[in-house]
Design a protein around this motif. Structure first.
Motif, PDB file in Angstrom:
ATOM      1  N   ALA A   1      10.387 -10.013  12.976  1.00 18.07           N
ATOM      2  CA  ALA A   1       9.367  -8.973  13.145  1.00 18.07           C
ATOM      3  C   ALA A   1       9.917  -7.591  12.792  1.00 18.07           C
ATOM      4  CB  ALA A   1       8.852  -8.989  14.584  1.00 18.07           C
ATOM      5  N   LYS A   2      11.138  -7.296  13.272  1.00 20.76           N
ATOM      6  CA  LYS A   2      11.746  -5.997  12.955  1.00 20.76           C
ATOM      7  C   LYS A   2      12.004  -5.879  11.462  1.00 20.76           C
ATOM      8  CE  LYS A   2      14.208  -5.346  17.367  1.00 20.76           C
ATOM      9  NZ  LYS A   2      15.553  -5.283  17.957  1.00 20.76           N
ATOM     10  N   ALA A   3      12.435  -6.990  10.861  1.00 20.63           N
ATOM     11  CA  ALA A   3      12.738  -6.967   9.426  1.00 20.63           C
ATOM     12  C   ALA A   3      11.477  -6.696   8.605  1.00 20.63           C
ATOM     13  CB  ALA A   3      13.381  -8.284   9.003  1.00 20.63           C
ATOM     14  N   GLU A   4      10.365  -7.266   9.037  1.00 19.57           N
ATOM     15  CA  GLU A   4       9.100  -7.037   8.320  1.00 19.57           C
ATOM     16  C   GLU A   4       8.735  -5.553   8.346  1.00 19.57           C
ATOM     17  OE1 GLU A   4       7.426  -8.952   6.444  1.00 19.57           O
ATOM     18  OE2 GLU A   4       7.816 -11.036   7.021  1.00 19.57           O
ATOM     19  N   LYS A   5       8.969  -4.923   9.491  1.00 21.17           N
ATOM     20  CA  LYS A   5       8.667  -3.491   9.599  1.00 21.17           C
ATOM     21  C   LYS A   5       9.545  -2.660   8.659  1.00 21.17           C
ATOM     22  CE  LYS A   5       7.778  -1.180  13.479  1.00 21.17           C
ATOM     23  NZ  LYS A   5       7.855  -0.827  14.939  1.00 21.17           N
ATOM     24  N   VAL A   6      10.810  -3.039   8.604  1.00 15.47           N
ATOM     25  CA  VAL A   6      11.734  -2.319   7.722  1.00 15.47           C
ATOM     26  C   VAL A   6      11.343  -2.518   6.264  1.00 15.47           C
ATOM     27  CG1 VAL A   6      14.117  -2.163   6.916  1.00 15.47           C
ATOM     28  CG2 VAL A   6      13.655  -2.397   9.349  1.00 15.47           C
ATOM     29  N   LYS A   7      10.967  -3.750   5.930  1.00 21.24           N
ATOM     30  CA  LYS A   7      10.520  -4.034   4.555  1.00 21.24           C
ATOM     31  C   LYS A   7       9.357  -3.110   4.186  1.00 21.24           C
ATOM     32  CE  LYS A   7       8.273  -7.584   1.777  1.00 21.24           C
ATOM     33  NZ  LYS A   7       7.787  -8.989   1.716  1.00 21.24           N
ATOM     34  N   GLN A   8       8.429  -2.950   5.123  1.00 21.30           N
ATOM     35  CA  GLN A   8       7.290  -2.070   4.909  1.00 21.30           C
ATOM     36  C   GLN A   8       7.746  -0.633   4.641  1.00 21.30           C
ATOM     37  OE1 GLN A   8       4.187  -3.516   4.664  1.00 21.30           O
ATOM     38  NE2 GLN A   8       3.831  -1.495   3.723  1.00 21.30           N
ATOM     39  N   GLN A   9       8.725  -0.193   5.453  1.00 19.91           N
ATOM     40  CA  GLN A   9       9.266   1.167   5.276  1.00 19.91           C
ATOM     41  C   GLN A   9       9.856   1.359   3.882  1.00 19.91           C
ATOM     42  OE1 GLN A   9      11.645   1.478   9.050  1.00 19.91           O
ATOM     43  NE2 GLN A   9      11.702   3.661   8.499  1.00 19.91           N
ATOM     44  N   ILE A  10      10.606   0.341   3.447  1.00 17.37           N
ATOM     45  CA  ILE A  10      11.231   0.399   2.120  1.00 17.37           C
ATOM     46  C   ILE A  10      10.148   0.462   1.039  1.00 17.37           C
ATOM     47  CG2 ILE A  10      12.665  -0.863   0.455  1.00 17.37           C
ATOM     48  CD1 ILE A  10      14.098  -2.119   2.947  1.00 17.37           C
ATOM     49  N   ASN A  11       9.151  -0.393   1.182  1.00 15.65           N
ATOM     50  CA  ASN A  11       8.075  -0.422   0.187  1.00 15.65           C
ATOM     51  C   ASN A  11       7.274   0.878   0.180  1.00 15.65           C
ATOM     52  OD1 ASN A  11       8.957  -2.957  -0.417  1.00 15.65           O
ATOM     53  ND2 ASN A  11       7.255  -4.049   0.562  1.00 15.65           N
ATOM     54  N   ASP A  12       7.036   1.415   1.366  1.00 15.11           N
ATOM     55  CA  ASP A  12       6.325   2.703   1.461  1.00 15.11           C
ATOM     56  C   ASP A  12       7.100   3.800   0.733  1.00 15.11           C
ATOM     57  OD1 ASP A  12       4.389   1.488   2.927  1.00 15.11           O
ATOM     58  OD2 ASP A  12       4.971   2.347   4.859  1.00 15.11           O
ATOM     59  N   SER A  13       8.418   3.781   0.923  1.00 16.42           N
ATOM     60  CA  SER A  13       9.258   4.799   0.294  1.00 16.42           C
ATOM     61  C   SER A  13       9.153   4.694  -1.226  1.00 16.42           C
ATOM     62  CB  SER A  13      10.703   4.631   0.754  1.00 16.42           C
ATOM     63  OG  SER A  13      11.588   5.195  -0.161  1.00 16.42           O
ATOM     64  N   PHE A  14       9.082   3.469  -1.740  1.00  9.55           N
ATOM     65  CA  PHE A  14       8.917   3.261  -3.189  1.00  9.55           C
ATOM     66  C   PHE A  14       7.593   3.827  -3.670  1.00  9.55           C
ATOM     67  CE2 PHE A  14       7.972  -0.013  -6.681  1.00  9.55           C
ATOM     68  CZ  PHE A  14       8.528   0.793  -7.665  1.00  9.55           C
ATOM     69  N   ILE A  15       6.538   3.574  -2.900  1.00  4.19           N
ATOM     70  CA  ILE A  15       5.208   4.071  -3.282  1.00  4.19           C
ATOM     71  C   ILE A  15       5.183   5.606  -3.266  1.00  4.19           C
ATOM     72  CG2 ILE A  15       2.775   4.201  -2.560  1.00  4.19           C
ATOM     73  CD1 ILE A  15       3.192   1.267  -1.510  1.00  4.19           C
ATOM     74  N   THR A  16       5.714   6.188  -2.203  1.00  2.00           N
ATOM     75  CA  THR A  16       5.678   7.647  -2.055  1.00  2.00           C
ATOM     76  C   THR A  16       6.502   8.358  -3.120  1.00  2.00           C
ATOM     77  OG1 THR A  16       5.901   7.074   0.279  1.00  2.00           O
ATOM     78  CG2 THR A  16       5.702   9.409  -0.241  1.00  2.00           C
ATOM     79  N   THR A  17       7.681   7.824  -3.417  1.00  2.00           N
ATOM     80  CA  THR A  17       8.610   8.567  -4.278  1.00  2.00           C
ATOM     81  C   THR A  17       8.639   8.043  -5.707  1.00  2.00           C
ATOM     82  OG1 THR A  17      10.447   7.081  -3.780  1.00  2.00           O
ATOM     83  CG2 THR A  17      10.133   8.955  -2.294  1.00  2.00           C
ATOM     84  N   SER A  18       8.036   6.884  -5.961  1.00  2.00           N
ATOM     85  CA  SER A  18       8.107   6.235  -7.283  1.00  2.00           C
ATOM     86  C   SER A  18       9.544   5.903  -7.693  1.00  2.00           C
ATOM     87  CB  SER A  18       7.479   7.080  -8.389  1.00  2.00           C
ATOM     88  OG  SER A  18       6.199   7.482  -8.030  1.00  2.00           O
TER      89      SER A  18
END
Lengths: 272, 272
Positions: A43-60
């Motif tokens: 569960a914690k790993a899924e949240k972190v994955k989301q954070q990583i993906n969000d960072s990719f979307i925000t910063t390209s």
């Protein structure tokens, strides 16, 4: 745009952070770092994955992800993110398994865990307590039990260096200050004389010392450049006369000073 | 036979050592470790190569060699030894160069060097001094300036944890002890009450506390199991009543305790 870096671990993430910083400091750019420790469930790993993906979307920009995670289910989730994944541990564990002919038997958080190395850990805590009890020449009673005794003028770096030696390397480091009143006739107290082989001097650029002391006690005799020059000169003369090895702390971190002291004296590191 | 491992660096070798230990702790065998810092010349590298080769001859086992050396001439000499070479830095630097599209610009000893990060370094030294000045409730004057204030009974791990927080993470950590006389009517002093959001409790297993205190003051009231039980119970009740987050230090190292405190409080690490 500043590239992002994630340090992720199922333990403290201290190793991931220290090592990742060493790798990234080879690059002439700044990274924006985020450390995420204790990722020990899916569960914690899924949240972190989301954070990583969000960072990719925000910063390209694909964020750099350094991780050391023992459990393969958790690791796979991080791997499946949009980050540029670098798996610190397994990059070396697999070739080592082959070359040593020994199968790894991973245990979570062995690096900074306590249970596997209680004795070394207790020694380290004893060393820290020893250093605190014997800081700044408060007492000369235990000098005989010290592994090393750092000397130097006030504010030259004795205390942080002693603490680093005890905390990182499990070394019982005492320290002794030379103060203003000693300067007319500088000599080693008896308790230091009989522990001569343990003595190690610190010195510092007088201008830097002046700067540091001004921060503690502005425009005092203690912090004056003149006084700083006198003290440093006297102390260096003593080191030379008594053949005490010494290092200049001005351009070195506590890590470097401590590592140099061990290198010069031959004292053993007791890290783990 | 115990396999040998060499940690070699042109700097302090602290990173090589910490990271190598993390890798090797995945294996269910003991390694005999030798750390060799400051290998910054061809001549020194040749000597180390000889040491590695001698170890191979003596033990008939290829030693494991973990190294992080920036200069390629020096690195090549280590590579040409009989050891099983693992180049920590370059294993990751080359793929990162490609993926980031940025050329590395290696500088020796950037990791623990001082010059590139003076401000962060000064902050860290300030944090260590703050922690020492505000250890064990010596003064309540500066509690308002602390980033965090650790609470707990005597010998539960406050001081080593505070020092680790300041030394490793640049956090201004004060600490405050609850002593025997407080136990009848345990409450928070005024200076702590107004800094409630900074309070973090430590607790410990009474049996372990008894053991530690016996080492300091054998067969005293202070070290008696009865007294240890009373104090731990009272303090935990206070934490719960006041909703102060707390961790049990019994089975955790200072690294784990410190990392957990940051994780729970959301305090930022200021490492570099």
């Amino acid at each position: 745009m500043t590239p992002k870096v994630f340090y992720i671990s199922d333990g403290t993430a201290i190793t991931a952070e220290v090592f990742g910083h060493a790798v990234l400091s080879q690059f002439p750019v700044e990274f924006e770092a985020l450390t995420i420790p204790f990722i020990d469930s899916v569960a914690k790993a899924e949240k972190v994955k989301q954070q990583i993906n969000d960072s990719f979307i925000t910063t390209s920009l694909r964020p750099v992800v350094f991780h050391s995670i023992v459990n393969s289910d958790i690791r796979d989730i991080i791997f499946s993110s949009e980050g540029l994944d670098y798996d610190f541990l397994n990059t070396f564990v697999s070739p080592l398994e082959q070359q040593l002919g020994i199968k790894a038997a991973p245990v979570i958080n062995r690096t900074h865990g306590k249970s596997t190395a209680n004795e070394a850990y207790d020694n380290r805590i004893d060393a820290i307590n020893f250093t605190l009890d014997n800081d700044d020449g408060q007492t000369m009673k235990h000098m005989d039990k010290a592994d090393i005794i750092l000397l130097g003028v006030s504010r030259c770096g004795k205390t942080p260096s002693s603490l680093y030696l005890s905390m990182q390397f499990g070394i019982k480091a005492a320290n002794y200050p030379f103060v203003e009143d000693d300067m007319d006739n500088l000599k080693l107290p008896e308790a230091l004389k009989r522990n001569k082989s343990k003595l190690f001097g610190l010195t510092i650029d007088p201008n830097r010392l002046h700067e540091i002391r001004q921060g503690r006690m502005e425009n005092s005799r203690y912090s004056s450049l003149r006084q700083c020059r006198i003290e440093v000169k006297e102390v260096e003369m003593l080191y030379k006369k008594e053949r005490i090895p010494f290092v200049n702390t001005t351009y070195h971190s506590v890590e470097e000073i401590s590592a140099r002291i061990l290198d010069i004296t031959g004292l053993k590191r007791h890290m783990f």
